[in-house]
Design a protein around this motif. Structure first.
Motif, short mmCIF file in Angstrom:
data_model
loop_
_atom_site.label_atom_id
_atom_site.label_comp_id
_atom_site.label_asym_id
_atom_site.label_seq_id
_atom_site.Cartn_x
_atom_site.Cartn_y
_atom_site.Cartn_z
N ALA A 66 0.83 -1.53 -0.22
CA ALA A 66 0.07 0.00 -0.12
C ALA A 66 0.74 0.87 0.14
CB ALA A 66 -1.20 0.21 0.92
N PHE A 67 2.29 1.46 0.42
CA PHE A 67 2.39 2.79 0.80
C PHE A 67 4.31 2.47 0.07
CE2 PHE A 67 0.08 2.29 4.76
CZ PHE A 67 -1.22 2.98 4.50
N GLY A 68 4.62 1.53 0.05
CA GLY A 68 5.63 1.76 -0.90
C GLY A 68 7.19 1.68 -0.35
N TYR A 69 6.91 1.03 1.16
CA TYR A 69 8.19 1.32 2.61
C TYR A 69 8.43 0.13 2.55
CZ TYR A 69 5.93 1.38 6.76
OH TYR A 69 4.68 0.49 7.53
N GLU A 70 9.23 -0.18 3.24
CA GLU A 70 10.16 -1.67 3.82
C GLU A 70 10.14 -1.80 5.67
OE1 GLU A 70 14.53 -4.21 4.11
OE2 GLU A 70 14.17 -2.22 3.98
N ALA A 71 7.99 -1.97 5.25
CA ALA A 71 7.65 -2.06 6.62
C ALA A 71 8.02 -3.06 7.11
CB ALA A 71 6.06 -2.22 6.40
N TRP A 72 8.23 -2.69 8.85
CA TRP A 72 8.22 -4.00 9.71
C TRP A 72 7.53 -3.57 10.51
CZ3 TRP A 72 12.79 -0.90 8.59
CH2 TRP A 72 13.72 -1.44 8.23
N VAL A 73 6.81 -5.19 11.52
CA VAL A 73 5.14 -5.10 11.81
C VAL A 73 5.74 -5.70 13.40
CG1 VAL A 73 3.43 -5.59 12.81
CG2 VAL A 73 4.00 -4.04 10.72
N LEU A 74 6.11 -5.86 14.73
CA LEU A 74 6.33 -6.54 15.50
C LEU A 74 4.18 -6.37 16.43
CD1 LEU A 74 9.27 -5.74 15.47
CD2 LEU A 74 9.84 -6.47 17.28
N VAL A 75 4.15 -8.09 16.30
CA VAL A 75 3.37 -8.24 17.12
C VAL A 75 2.87 -9.22 18.18
CG1 VAL A 75 0.40 -9.25 16.05
CG2 VAL A 75 1.93 -8.04 14.38
#
Length: 172
Positions: A66-75
Motif C-alpha cells: 500500500a505504501f511502498g516502504y520497507e515495513a516492519w511490524v511486531l505483533v
C-alpha cells in the motif's frame, strides 16, 4: 478470535509518514477486523484468528504494497502486552526521565541489547522478549540503547514505545 497489538516500526519518525486512517484501512482490507489505531506512532489494535507470525507477515506485506516502504511490524496479543507493561522493573514515572519498552522479535538481538552497558543515568533491564530502559530526557538518542537502536541491523526485529503510549494502547 484474538485481540492483537501491531507495533509499526519507524512510522511518522525519520521519514516514513503515514496517516493512521489509511493504515487502518489497509489492515481492514488485509482481512483484520475491529481495527483501531492509537496515536500517530504506528500502534494498531486488531482482531484475527491467525497466529502471531501470520498477522505480522500479512501486516508487513499489506503495508509494503500500500505504501511502498520497507515495513516492519511486531505483533503481540493484548494480554502479552499487558504483562510486559506490568513487569516494568523501574519506577514508572521519574521526573526528567523517559521510561521505555523495546520489543524484540529476535532472541539473539535481545541477548545483544541486554548485554549493553548502561551509561550515565540510563537504566537497562531484560524482560521476556523485551528490553526495559529508562533514560534522562533529551538524551534518548545519545544513550547507549538510543545509539544502538538506530543501526540498520536492528530495524526488522525491534521497536520501542514509551510507557505512556503502552498505557493508551492498553486502555482501548
Amino acid at each position: 478470535m484474538t485481540r492483537y497489538v501491531a507495533f509499526l516500526r519507524g512510522v511518522n519518525v525519520g521519514g516514513v509518514n503515514l496517516k493512521m486512517a489509511e493504515v487502518a484501512r489497509v489492515f481492514a482490507d488485509a482481512g483484520f477486523t475491529a481495527v483501531t489505531t492509537v496515536l500517530a506512532s504506528g500502534n494498531v489494535l486488531l482482531d484475527s484468528d491467525a497466529s502471531t507470525g501470520a498477522v505480522r507477515s500479512t501486516a508487513e506485506q499489506a503495508l509494503r504494497a500500500a505504501f511502498g516502504y520497507e515495513a516492519w511490524v511486531l505483533v503481540y496479543d493484548v494480554d502479552t502486552v499487558r504483562a510486559i507493561d506490568g513487569a516494568y522493573p523501574f519506577e514508572r514515572e521519574v521526573a526528567g526521565h523517559h521510561s521505555y519498552v523495546t520489543f524484540v522479535a529476535d532472541a539473539a538481538v535481545l541477548d545483544e541489547l541486554a548485554a549493553l552497558p548502561a551509561g550515565g543515568e540510563e537504566r537497562i533491564a531484560r524482560g521476556d522478549g523485551v528490553l526495559y530502559w529508562q533514560v534522562p530526557r533529551a538524551t534518548t538518542l545519545a544513550s547507549t540503547i538510543g545509539k544502538t537502536m538506530g543501526k540498520k541491523r536492528y530495524r526488522s526485529s525491534t521497536t520501542t514505545r514509551n510507557l505512556r503510549t503502552l498505557g493508551k494502547v492498553l486502555s482501548r
